[in-house]
Motif scaffolding. Structure first.
Motif, PDB file in Angstrom:
ATOM      1  N   ALA A 177      37.247  32.682  37.680  1.00 25.33           N
ATOM      2  CA  ALA A 177      35.994  33.337  37.312  1.00 25.33           C
ATOM      3  C   ALA A 177      34.886  32.337  37.007  1.00 25.33           C
ATOM      4  N   ASP A 178      35.258  31.136  36.527  1.00 29.46           N
ATOM      5  CA  ASP A 178      34.277  30.178  36.036  1.00 29.46           C
ATOM      6  C   ASP A 178      33.723  29.223  37.090  1.00 29.46           C
ATOM      7  N   THR A 179      34.263  29.249  38.309  1.00 30.72           N
ATOM      8  CA  THR A 179      33.845  28.256  39.291  1.00 30.72           C
ATOM      9  C   THR A 179      33.046  28.878  40.429  1.00 30.72           C
ATOM     10  N   ASP A 180      32.341  28.033  41.172  1.00 27.76           N
ATOM     11  CA  ASP A 180      31.616  28.493  42.354  1.00 27.76           C
ATOM     12  C   ASP A 180      32.534  28.534  43.568  1.00 27.76           C
ATOM     13  N   ALA A 181      33.223  27.423  43.810  1.00 27.86           N
ATOM     14  CA  ALA A 181      34.130  27.310  44.953  1.00 27.86           C
ATOM     15  C   ALA A 181      35.510  26.957  44.421  1.00 27.86           C
ATOM     16  N   LEU A 182      36.533  27.390  45.142  1.00 30.78           N
ATOM     17  CA  LEU A 182      37.894  27.275  44.608  1.00 30.78           C
ATOM     18  C   LEU A 182      38.893  26.878  45.687  1.00 30.78           C
ATOM     19  N   VAL A 183      39.816  26.011  45.292  1.00 33.25           N
ATOM     20  CA  VAL A 183      41.002  25.698  46.081  1.00 33.25           C
ATOM     21  C   VAL A 183      42.199  25.897  45.166  1.00 33.25           C
ATOM     22  N   VAL A 184      43.189  26.641  45.623  1.00 29.20           N
ATOM     23  CA  VAL A 184      44.425  26.793  44.855  1.00 29.20           C
ATOM     24  C   VAL A 184      45.584  26.336  45.733  1.00 29.20           C
ATOM     25  N   MET A 185      46.395  25.438  45.178  1.00 29.51           N
ATOM     26  CA  MET A 185      47.538  24.885  45.885  1.00 29.51           C
ATOM     27  C   MET A 185      48.840  25.299  45.203  1.00 29.51           C
ATOM     28  N   LYS A 186      49.960  24.890  45.788  1.00 30.31           N
ATOM     29  CA  LYS A 186      51.306  25.174  45.262  1.00 30.31           C
ATOM     30  C   LYS A 186      51.487  26.675  45.053  1.00 30.31           C
ATOM     31  N   ILE A 187      51.266  27.423  46.120  1.00 30.40           N
ATOM     32  CA  ILE A 187      51.288  28.885  46.006  1.00 30.40           C
ATOM     33  C   ILE A 187      52.713  29.426  46.155  1.00 30.40           C
ATOM     34  N   GLY A 188      53.237  29.487  47.376  1.00 31.52           N
ATOM     35  CA  GLY A 188      54.616  29.935  47.594  1.00 31.52           C
ATOM     36  C   GLY A 188      54.958  31.214  46.855  1.00 31.52           C
ATOM     37  N   ARG A 189      55.940  31.097  45.961  1.00 32.49           N
ATOM     38  CA  ARG A 189      56.420  32.262  45.206  1.00 32.49           C
ATOM     39  C   ARG A 189      55.428  32.733  44.148  1.00 32.49           C
ATOM     40  N   ASN A 190      54.365  31.974  43.944  1.00 31.97           N
ATOM     41  CA  ASN A 190      53.363  32.351  42.938  1.00 31.97           C
ATOM     42  C   ASN A 190      52.246  33.222  43.501  1.00 31.97           C
ATOM     43  N   LEU A 191      52.390  33.670  44.745  1.00 36.02           N
ATOM     44  CA  LEU A 191      51.296  34.412  45.375  1.00 36.02           C
ATOM     45  C   LEU A 191      50.971  35.699  44.631  1.00 36.02           C
ATOM     46  N   GLY A 192      51.977  36.427  44.174  1.00 34.77           N
ATOM     47  CA  GLY A 192      51.719  37.674  43.449  1.00 34.77           C
ATOM     48  C   GLY A 192      50.906  37.437  42.191  1.00 34.77           C
ATOM     49  N   LYS A 193      51.296  36.438  41.425  1.00 34.01           N
ATOM     50  CA  LYS A 193      50.552  36.077  40.211  1.00 34.01           C
ATOM     51  C   LYS A 193      49.133  35.644  40.548  1.00 34.01           C
ATOM     52  N   LEU A 194      48.992  34.843  41.596  1.00 38.67           N
ATOM     53  CA  LEU A 194      47.670  34.378  42.000  1.00 38.67           C
ATOM     54  C   LEU A 194      46.792  35.537  42.438  1.00 38.67           C
ATOM     55  N   ARG A 195      47.353  36.465  43.187  1.00 37.20           N
ATOM     56  CA  ARG A 195      46.579  37.632  43.644  1.00 37.20           C
ATOM     57  C   ARG A 195      46.059  38.428  42.442  1.00 37.20           C
ATOM     58  N   ARG A 196      46.921  38.626  41.444  1.00 41.13           N
ATOM     59  CA  ARG A 196      46.489  39.368  40.246  1.00 41.13           C
ATOM     60  C   ARG A 196      45.375  38.621  39.518  1.00 41.13           C
ATOM     61  N   ALA A 197      45.476  37.304  39.452  1.00 38.56           N
ATOM     62  CA  ALA A 197      44.457  36.508  38.776  1.00 38.56           C
ATOM     63  C   ALA A 197      43.117  36.580  39.510  1.00 38.56           C
ATOM     64  N   VAL A 198      43.155  36.554  40.836  1.00 41.53           N
ATOM     65  CA  VAL A 198      41.932  36.663  41.634  1.00 41.53           C
ATOM     66  C   VAL A 198      41.287  38.030  41.420  1.00 41.53           C
ATOM     67  N   ILE A 199      42.096  39.069  41.398  1.00 40.42           N
ATOM     68  CA  ILE A 199      41.572  40.426  41.164  1.00 40.42           C
ATOM     69  C   ILE A 199      40.970  40.520  39.764  1.00 40.42           C
ATOM     70  N   ALA A 200      41.667  39.955  38.768  1.00 43.09           N
ATOM     71  CA  ALA A 200      41.163  39.992  37.390  1.00 43.09           C
ATOM     72  C   ALA A 200      39.823  39.270  37.274  1.00 43.09           C
ATOM     73  N   ALA A 201      39.628  38.249  38.097  1.00 43.05           N
ATOM     74  CA  ALA A 201      38.369  37.498  38.086  1.00 43.05           C
ATOM     75  C   ALA A 201      37.289  38.193  38.911  1.00 43.05           C
ATOM     76  N   GLY A 202      37.654  39.297  39.576  1.00 41.42           N
ATOM     77  CA  GLY A 202      36.688  40.047  40.367  1.00 41.42           C
ATOM     78  C   GLY A 202      36.295  39.382  41.673  1.00 41.42           C
ATOM     79  N   ARG A 203      37.222  38.584  42.263  1.00 37.94           N
ATOM     80  CA  ARG A 203      36.836  37.808  43.443  1.00 37.94           C
ATOM     81  C   ARG A 203      37.799  38.006  44.623  1.00 37.94           C
ATOM     82  N   GLU A 204      38.508  39.115  44.628  1.00 39.56           N
ATOM     83  CA  GLU A 204      39.510  39.334  45.676  1.00 39.56           C
ATOM     84  C   GLU A 204      38.897  39.310  47.076  1.00 39.56           C
ATOM     85  N   HIS A 205      37.715  39.875  47.227  1.00 38.76           N
ATOM     86  CA  HIS A 205      37.129  39.984  48.570  1.00 38.76           C
ATOM     87  C   HIS A 205      36.435  38.696  49.030  1.00 38.76           C
ATOM     88  N   GLU A 206      36.441  37.676  48.171  1.00 39.42           N
ATOM     89  CA  GLU A 206      35.916  36.362  48.567  1.00 39.42           C
ATOM     90  C   GLU A 206      37.034  35.404  48.951  1.00 39.42           C
TER      91      GLU A 206
END
Length: 245
Positions: A177-206
């Motif tokens: 939520a706090d950044t302009d541009a984002l890179v997230v690494m080491k995803i793998g099995r963490n994709l579900g958690k990451l997806r929820r975090a992106v949605i919580a930040a209101g940025r899923e469609h970006e």
């Protein structure tokens, strides 16, 4: 360097994001000329770094496979994980010093850039006071990912954040939520958690998921359409939309 005991030199060579023709000229020269080549891999696998240089090594090369004792079998938060990895890197250091103390150089193959979340950093910190060490920069995996997306990652005064999907979900959401541009690494099995975090930040469609950037299986998908589990070589992107002329 203090306390040097060997005339052999260690080269941490960045191979780039996955395609051999994205290596630097210096990296190509060192890889092709090396007598001793070391690389990390999971037991039973050839290793991604080794696959990148297939067909490039000299005929009399001596390969040193450094096999991780654990990858995802133990949680990162379990103290046993750090103990196992610390012992592993100490063993790797001994193996390389055995070669260096004979006056031989060693090229260590590094995916991406050696000083960017790479395993070589753990060897560098253990070897730098005992032998000459040279690091050859490489194109990072994240650079390969945003070029695969076909869109610039930052504009003008955009702030770029690089985060690991292994972070706690609330921390991920805050940083997204706090950044302009984002890179997230080491995803793998963490994709579900990451997806929820992106949605919580209101940025899923970006958000975009880039799999196997700069490799034959390269794939770019909106996060909303991504599958439940991401391959190991996956990076999430949110492109900045900053100031432009």
């Amino acid at each position: 360097m203090s306390g040097a005991v060997t005339s052999g030199k260690v080269y941490g060579v960045g191979l780039g994001p996955g395609a051999a023709d994205l290596m630097s000229v210096r990296a190509d020269r060192l890889v092709r000329g090396a007598r001793h080549v070391a690389y990390f891999r999971k037991a039973g696998r050839s290793g991604h770094a080794r696959r990148i240089v297939e067909g490039m090594l000299r005929e009399d090369v001596i390969e040193i496979a450094l096999e991780y004792p654990v990858t995802t079998e133990i949680a990162l938060t379990d103290p046993a994980y750090n103990v196992a990895l610390s012992r592993f890197y100490a063993g790797c250091t001994r193996s390389l010093r055995d070669v260096l103390e004979k006056g031989e150089d060693v090229v260590v193959l590094c995916e991406g850039d050696p000083f960017f979340y790479g395993s070589f950093m753990h060897l560098h910190s253990r070897l730098k006071d005992h032998a000459p060490v040279e690091v050859v920069p490489g194109i990072t995996g994240m650079a390969g990912a945003w070029h695969a997306s076909g869109v610039p990652i930052t504009w003008g005064d955009d702030v770029l954040t690089v985060a690991m999907a292994t972070l706690p979900e609330a921390e991920l959401a805050r940083r997204i939520a706090d950044t302009d541009a984002l890179v997230v690494m080491k995803i793998g099995r963490n994709l579900g958690k990451l997806r929820r975090a992106v949605i919580a930040a209101g940025r899923e469609h970006e958000a975009w998921l880039v799999e196997h950037a700069a490799m034959p299986a390269e794939r770019v998908t909106p996060l909303a359409q991504a599958e439940a589990v991401a391959p190991y070589f996956s990076i999430l992107l949110i492109h900045g939309q900053g100031r432009r002329p």
